[in-house]
Design a protein around this motif. Structure first.
Motif: not given
Length: 430
Positions: A194, A197-198, A242, A248, A250-251, A260-261, A264, A269-270
């Motif tokens: 991934q 994440s945002d 996507y 992700s 979470e995004a 949040s970005n 992660n 993980t990103v």
């Protein structure tokens, strides 16, 4: 990234250079240098939650230097608590007690400028051209003629990359523009990695769209205008990514959630995140040290975001010449450099001060941090404040939630932006 929150909390706990002496900077000349009136008498100067062990010696030094260079002047320094600052300023303006010189973020300055409460520096100051263009632009408002603040301390964002994940996914070159980022995200997704994440908001879309050479505004001529074809195209590309697995979970779950970005990215993980220029030493090295060898940093995309604090002058001041002279003195290159030596992670508001980041940046503990400092300074000429005073955080959050739905394919990108513009129009405060 909230520049006031960062200064009030993050800097308060950071290890910074101590101010070893009164650092008044280049002295303002006595006499009639700042305007047609005489410099002398008393003025009030207001800051926002900056009277503390870290910053008090600095301000006392600046005030003392100005008063010594201009015999017969007195600068009364007052400081307001962090909470309720905007309400306090509006109360002061309403009662005719607005300080002569005040620390004012662009968002708060709009109401005062609209009401004729601030001095138009484009007409009154001869040195406005010395300041970072994006910072000056932040104090020019749609529907209000003039410019109403000296850029004082600034923040921006850079792109950070996990090189190990890029290599694992077959991406040999760190992306340097939006198209390369999106292409890389698609390629990495094929390897189960991934990148995103945002979810973009109307504000961040301004930077993403500008990277392709287009202009993207949020509010122009009394209308919200962020539902453009270029913005739709970016969201549609995110929706495609996507489906490939590049975005992700979470995004989408945390659309509009602060940092949040970063959370992660620190987990490893990103492959991509955006953050401030001191992210390497102050966050990764502390919270994810094993990630350090794999981190690369590049400039922000297009016109990167600019976070601004500034100094304004009351348009109702009874001592305008002295107020203007002090505002120029406080924000001149030397005094700005001294200030950001204490306000670690921020950049000065003058063009000259940003030419050599080594003069004011805290010594980098990691080589990549040094690179980040230099990149951040280099993009100050292109960075722009995102959004507009009329575009509230509630509007931005609503739009980001709608965009998240579009990324998931539940509504179209055009519908997401149209609904967001309608929401903004219905909730605007004049």
């Amino acid at each position: 990234m909230k520049i006031r929150n960062i200064l009030a909390t993050g800097i308060a706990v950071a290890t910074v250079l101590a101010l070893s002496a009164c650092t008044g900077g280049t002295a303002a000349p006595a006499g009639d240098a700042a305007g047609d009136g005489k410099i002398g008498g008393e003025i009030t100067f207001q800051t926002w939650s900056l009277k503390n062990d870290k910053f008090t010696p600095y301000f006392e030094g600046v005030v003392d230097a100005f008063e010594k260079a201009n015999p017969g002047t007195t600068v009364k320094w007052i400081d307001q608590p962090a909470d309720g600052y905007e309400d306090k300023i509006l109360q002061q303006a309403g009662s005719g007690e607005l300080p002569d010189v005040l620390n004012l973020p662009p968002e708060y300055g709009y109401s005062l400028a609209s009401a004729g409460q601030l001095l138009d520096l484009s007409k009154s100051s001869k040195v406005l051209g010395d300041y970072v263009e994006g910072g000056v632009d932040a104090y020019t408002y749609d529907g209000v003629d003039g410019s109403f603040g000296f850029p004082w301390y600034l923040g921006t964002e850079l792109n950070y990359w996990n090189k190990a994940l890029l290599t694992k996914g077959g991406v040999d070159k760190t992306p340097t523009n939006v198209d390369e980022m999106l292409d890389a995200a698609g390629k990495l997704a094929g390897a189960g990695i991934q990148s995103i994440s945002d979810v973009p908001s109307p504000k961040s879309l301004q930077s993403l769209v500008s990277d392709g050479g287009d202009t993207q505004d949020v509010y122009v001529d009394g209308k919200f205008v962020f539902n453009t074809p270029a913005a739709v195209a970016v969201i549609e590309r995110y929706a495609e990514l996507y489906k490939l697995g590049a975005v992700s979970p979470e995004a989408l779950q945390g659309a509009g959630t602060l940092n949040s970005n970063i959370t992660n990215f620190n987990k490893g993980t990103v492959a991509w995140a955006t953050a401030g220029p001191n992210y390497i030493d102050k966050d990764i090295a502390v919270n994810a040290p094993k990630l350090l060898p794999d981190v690369d940093v590049t400039n922000g995309f297009g016109n990167p975001p600019l976070f601004v604090q500034g100094i304004s002058v009351s348009g109702k001041s009874k001592n305008e010449a002295t107020a203007l002279a002090f505002a120029e003195f406080l924000t001149n290159t030397e005094n700005q450099i001294d200030f950001v030596k204490l306000a670690v992670g921020f950049f000065p508001g003058t063009i000259e001060a940003n030419k050599d980041v080594s003069v004011f940046a805290e010594s980098a503990k990691n080589d990549m941090q040094k690179t980040a400092n230099e990149l951040a300074a280099s993009q100050m000429s292109d960075a722009r404040m995102l959004g507009a005073p009329q575009f509230t955080e509630a509007m931005n959050n609503y739009a980001q939630q709608q965009i998240a739905l579009a990324v998931k394919g539940e509504i179209s990108a055009e519908e997401a932006l149209t609904k967001s513009v309608t929401y903004a129009e219905q909730n605007v405060v004049d």
